[in-house]
Every structure is written in structure tokens, then in C-alpha cells.
Design a protein around this motif. Structure first.
Motif, short mmCIF file in Angstrom:
data_model
loop_
_atom_site.label_atom_id
_atom_site.label_comp_id
_atom_site.label_asym_id
_atom_site.label_seq_id
_atom_site.Cartn_x
_atom_site.Cartn_y
_atom_site.Cartn_z
N TYR B 82 26.50 28.57 45.26
CA TYR B 82 26.84 29.96 45.61
C TYR B 82 25.83 30.92 45.00
N TYR B 83 25.42 30.59 43.79
CA TYR B 83 24.48 31.46 43.09
C TYR B 83 23.18 31.58 43.86
N VAL B 84 22.81 30.49 44.52
CA VAL B 84 21.57 30.52 45.28
C VAL B 84 21.74 31.33 46.56
N ILE B 85 22.88 31.17 47.23
CA ILE B 85 22.99 31.82 48.54
C ILE B 85 23.57 33.22 48.49
N ALA B 86 24.28 33.59 47.41
CA ALA B 86 24.92 34.91 47.42
C ALA B 86 24.69 35.61 46.09
N THR B 87 24.82 36.94 46.09
CA THR B 87 24.70 37.67 44.82
C THR B 87 26.01 37.53 44.03
N PRO B 88 25.93 37.60 42.69
CA PRO B 88 27.16 37.48 41.89
C PRO B 88 28.19 38.55 42.23
N GLU B 89 27.73 39.76 42.57
CA GLU B 89 28.68 40.82 42.92
C GLU B 89 29.52 40.40 44.12
N ALA B 90 28.86 39.78 45.10
CA ALA B 90 29.60 39.34 46.29
C ALA B 90 30.61 38.26 45.92
N VAL B 91 30.22 37.37 44.98
CA VAL B 91 31.13 36.28 44.60
C VAL B 91 32.39 36.84 43.96
N ILE B 92 32.23 37.76 42.97
CA ILE B 92 33.43 38.25 42.27
C ILE B 92 34.26 39.10 43.20
N SER B 147 40.12 34.98 34.37
CA SER B 147 40.03 33.53 34.62
C SER B 147 38.57 33.10 34.62
N GLY B 148 37.68 34.00 35.05
CA GLY B 148 36.26 33.70 34.96
C GLY B 148 35.82 33.54 33.52
N ILE B 149 36.32 34.45 32.64
CA ILE B 149 35.97 34.36 31.22
C ILE B 149 36.56 33.09 30.62
N ALA B 150 37.86 32.84 30.93
CA ALA B 150 38.53 31.70 30.31
C ALA B 150 37.94 30.38 30.79
N SER B 151 37.42 30.35 32.03
CA SER B 151 36.91 29.07 32.56
C SER B 151 35.67 28.61 31.80
N LYS B 152 35.01 29.55 31.09
CA LYS B 152 33.83 29.16 30.32
C LYS B 152 34.21 28.50 29.00
N ALA B 153 35.45 28.67 28.57
CA ALA B 153 35.87 28.12 27.28
C ALA B 153 36.51 26.75 27.46
N ASN B 154 36.83 26.12 26.32
CA ASN B 154 37.27 24.73 26.40
C ASN B 154 38.67 24.56 26.97
N ASN B 155 39.69 25.16 26.34
CA ASN B 155 41.01 24.98 26.94
C ASN B 155 41.41 26.26 27.64
N SER B 156 41.08 26.33 28.92
CA SER B 156 41.19 27.60 29.60
C SER B 156 42.63 27.97 29.91
N GLY B 157 43.52 27.00 30.02
CA GLY B 157 44.91 27.31 30.38
C GLY B 157 45.58 28.22 29.37
N PHE B 213 30.24 40.76 35.84
CA PHE B 213 30.20 39.39 36.34
C PHE B 213 28.80 38.78 36.37
N PRO B 214 27.75 39.56 36.72
CA PRO B 214 26.41 38.95 36.70
C PRO B 214 26.05 38.34 35.34
N TYR B 215 26.60 38.89 34.24
CA TYR B 215 26.31 38.31 32.92
C TYR B 215 27.12 37.05 32.67
N LEU B 216 28.34 37.03 33.24
CA LEU B 216 29.22 35.88 33.03
C LEU B 216 28.72 34.68 33.81
N TRP B 217 28.12 34.96 34.92
CA TRP B 217 27.80 33.95 35.91
C TRP B 217 26.77 32.93 35.41
N ARG B 218 25.64 33.46 34.89
CA ARG B 218 24.57 32.54 34.55
C ARG B 218 24.93 31.69 33.32
N ASP B 219 24.52 30.48 33.34
CA ASP B 219 24.86 29.56 32.26
C ASP B 219 23.63 28.79 31.80
#
Lengths: 224, 219
Positions: B82-92, B147-157, B213-219
Motif C-alpha cells: 500500500y505504501y508503494v501505491i498510495a500516499t499515507p494520507e489516503a490510507v488513514i 489502533s495504528g499506534i497500538a499495532s506497532k507495540a507488542n501486546n496491542s489488545g 499518520f505519515p510518521y507512524l507509517w514508516r518502519d
């Protein structure tokens, strides 16, 4: 010495506000009586907390823009110090509320808002602990910090004004400046606020420097 | 490809994925229905104030469960795509809009079942529906970013609830007040303040999400 003048100023102002706050003349109001002197100690705690959280958000934004690790340290230490001031604000408020409103925790929107915003920043701490990679931790927690700040502003400043609150300045009550903060109180109240805010910044700089030293130690250890 | 077109395609993708499996929606619908039924068996009869509050609390937990998956379910490889085909703004933006639609359908279905089980007169059904709409909007806009923030951490639930509760409480308080006004059938002009605040907070939250979101996106 030229760099540390503000630390002297901070200590001077706080000592002045303690002496002046306990000795100077205060207006005699029903219900409040002498407990009005707590204004000099309770309100500056909240001002300092808000100020430190604001500093932390500014450094989080700076971190996101630059990726400089030291900005992240400023952000986290400002929050850690802010939480301490938040607890002190709750404590002084509870003692005061017990005497004037007859209950240490009346169901007041401002109290509940303060409690929730403290939860928010404790959650920030949990989030940091759950990420182990340094840069990722700094970035993700900066994002949460910036995301949560506007909601905290709504919680503390906008919502209490809509509902009835025991605090002055809410639910149609006039603010403190309006009727009971007379010129006698201003000469102590404003210096107290400035003094405590400076003390808060001082504690933050100390904690920042400790963190910097610990971080350097960690790096030299891993390097050897 | 401009951003609106990207958002449209991404929402279509989300809906098609959901339609193929029907897993997420059905499971969350079943979750809501069984929760309402458990509450019905436990309470039997409730006062109007409890009726209103209980509905929002059920929806709060259901929404968290519905949205927590929105970032976790996709593999890292697919996210990179998704990162390749779309901008992060569009994704969020597409995720937020999709989650608003999902929660809106879910909340309306839940409300129908809730009214069916717990009979309670609604003074102003249209305004109550407005509050339901604003509720779905608020839950979706706040929880998607968290949920985007939590998904980056270990136990996101567990982290998801800890991070989102303090942020959602102010919105929830206003929502409960608004829907109570609607339930009591008060004059609509009383509720303009609450509607204004909810819209304002949502605009702020969505704007900040798009900015961050653009800052959250890249890893």
C-alpha cells in the motif's frame, strides 16, 4: 552564575509565596475563610502541569520533524514531571475540597477531567514500556502525545464550562480574577505561579540531564 | 492518481475484503447481540438513564473490538505494498471512512436489537439517530489512529484499551448527554452545543490523524 539566575528566582519566588501566602492579608469570604490561601499552592500546581505538558508536546513535534533523540528525552521528562505536579494538584485540591465542599472527591467535572488526563499520561508511560526499540519507542510515543494533547485541552478547559462545576469560572460562575482575587492576593498569586512553573522546568532539566548521562553510559557499555 | 481516487479505491478494497470473508462484521455483530442479551438477562428491567448509558458502554467495547483489527490483520508485506501505491494520507483516510461505515451499520443494527429487547420510549428518534451517527463517527476517528499506534507495540489488545479510554471519555460524556436529551425529547435547540462540540472534536481528531499518520507509517 549568569546562566542560573532563573533557578535563584524560582526558589526566591516560591519561598516568598509560602511566607506571603501564609502571613499576608486575605479577603474573608464565606465557606472559604482562611482556606483561600490554598489558591497559592493548589492552582500553581495545575498551571505547572499544563505548562510542562505543553513543553512536552512541542518537543514531541520537534522530534517527529527532526528525529533528534534528545528532543524525545525532553518530551518524556516533561511528562514525568508533569504527572508529579498533577498528583500534587489533586492532593492539595482534595484537602481543600474536604474542608470547603465537605468531600475529598465531589463529583465535579474538573476533578474527573484532571483524573482522566492523568490516566492519559500514565498510558503514555505504558506505551513507552511496551516498545523496546529506541527510535520506534520515541516516534510512536511522540505520535500518541501529540494525538492526546488536544483531547486533554477539551477535557480540562471546554467540557467543565458546559456543565455545572464547583470550581470558579465554570458553569456560568465568574473566574477567580472576577471577584475574589483582589489586589492583596495578586501580589502573592502571580509570583507563586511563575515560581512553581520555573521549579517545574528546573526539575525537568535535572531529570533530562540524568537521562542523558544514563543513556551515554548505556552506549559506552554496549560499545565495549 | 489523486488522493480522492486513492481513498475511493482503498475503501472499495476494504469492503470487498470484508464481503469475501464476512468474518469481522459477523463476529462483532454476534458480540454485540450476545452482550445485549446478557445484559437483558441480568437486568430484566432498567431505568431510562441506565438504558441510555448501558447502550453506549456496550457500543464502546464493541467498537474497540471491531477496530482493533484494522491494522493488525494486514501483513507487513501487504502494508508495504500500500505504501508503494498510495500516499499515507489516503490510507488513514480510507481506514477512517471505512470504520465509520462499519460502525454505523453495526450501531444501527445494535440499536434496533436493543430497543427490541429493552423496551424504552424514545422522545426524539431522529435526534437519537443523529447521536448514533456522531457516536460512530467519534469512535471510528479516535480508535482508527489509536489502533495504528497500538499495532506497532507488542501486546496491542490490552494497549488499545489503555490508550483509547482516556481519549474517548470526553467524547463519550458529550455523547451520553446528547442522546439523553434526545431520549427525553427535549427541544432540539438545547442540544446544539453538544452537536457542535462533537463535530469540532472530530474535525480536530481526523486532521491530527492525517498529519501524524505519515510518521507512524514508516518502519
Amino acid at each position: 552564575m549568569t546562566k542560573n539566575w532563573w533557578k535563584l528566582l524560582a526558589s526566591g519566588l516560591v519561598i516568598y509565596s509560602i511566607i506571603g501566602g501564609l502571613l499576608f492579608e486575605v479577603p474573608h469570604l464565606p465557606i472559604l475563610h482562611e482556606s483561600i490561601r490554598n489558591v497559592y499552592f493548589h492552582v500553581p500546581m495545575w498551571f505547572t502541569m499544563i505548562f510542562l505538558y505543553l513543553i512536552s508536546v512541542i518537543y514531541s513535534i520537534k522530534y517527529l520533524r527532526s528525529g533528534n533523540e534528545s528532543y524525545d528525552f525532553w518530551a518524556v521528562e516533561a511528562i514525568n514531571t508533569g504527572i508529579v505536579f498533577g498528583f500534587l494538584g489533586v492532593l492539595t485540591g482534595m484537602i481543600w475540597a474536604n474542608f470547603t465542599w465537605g468531600d475529598p472527591w465531589p463529583n465535579d467535572p474538573k476533578l474527573n477531567g484532571a483524573a482522566i488526563s492523568t490516566l492519559m499520561y500514565l498510558a503514555y508511560g505504558v506505551l513507552r514500556n511496551s516498545l523496546d526499540e529506541d527510535q520506534k519507542r520515541a516516534r510512536i510515543s511522540a505520535i500518541y502525545n501529540v494525538f492526546a494533547f488536544p483531547v486533554m485541552i477539551v477535557l480540562l478547559f471546554i467540557l467543565p464550562r458546559l456543565t455545572d462545576s464547583l470550581h470558579p469560572g465554570n458553569g456560568g460562575n465568574p473566574g477567580f480574577g472576577g471577584y475574589d482575587l483582589d489586589s492583596h492576593m495578586r501580589v502573592v498569586f502571580y509570583p507563586a505561579c511563575i515560581g512553581w512553573i520555573l521549579i517545574g522546568i528546573w526539575i525537568t532539566t535535572l531529570r533530562y540531564r540524568i537521562r542523558l548521562i544514563e543513556n551515554n553510559k548505556l552506549h559506552t557499555l554496549t560499545r565495549n | 492518481m489523486n488522493i480522492l481516487k486513492q481513498v475511493k479505491i482503498l475503501i472499495q478494497k476494504e469492503i470487498i475484503l470484508e464481503w469475501r470473508s464476512k468474518y469481522a462484521f459477523n463476529s462483532i455483530l454476534l458480540y454485540v447481540v450476545s452482550t445485549i442479551f446478557v445484559c437483558y438477562l441480568a437486568f430484566k428491567q432498567i431505568s431510562p438513564i441506565t438504558w441510555n448509558t448501558l447502550f453506549w458502554i456496550i457500543m464502546l467495547f464493541a467498537s474497540i473490538n471491531a477496530i482493533v483489527k484494522s491494522f493488525v490483520q494486514e501483513s507487513r508485506g501487504r502494508q508495504l505494498y500500500y505504501y508503494v501505491i498510495a500516499t499515507p494520507e489516503a490510507v488513514i483516510l480510507s481506514k477512517i471512512i471505512y470504520n465509520i461505515l462499519l460502525l454505523l451499520v453495526l450501531t444501527v443494527l445494535a440499536l434496533v436489537f436493543y430497543v427490541l429487547v429493552f423496551k424504552n420510549p424514545l422522545g426524539d428518534p431522529l435526534l437519537y439517530f443523529v447521536s448514533v451517527f456522531l457516536g460512530s463517527l467519534s469512535f471510528a476517528s479516535v480508535f482508527t489512529m489509536i489502533s495504528g499506534i497500538a499495532s506497532k507495540a507488542n501486546n496491542s489488545g490490552a494497549l488499545m484499551s489503555i490508550l483509547s479510554f482516556p481519549v474517548i471519555i470526553p467524547l463519550l460524556m458529550v455523547l451520553i448527554k446528547l442522546s439523553k436529551n434526545a431520549m427525553d425529547g427535549l427541544d432540539r435547540s438545547v442540544s446544539y452545543n453538544e452537536i457542535g462540540i462533537l463535530i469540532a472534536i472530530n474535525v480536530v481528531v481526523i486532521t491530527i490523524s492525517i498529519l501524524l499518520f505519515p510518521y507512524l507509517w514508516r518502519d
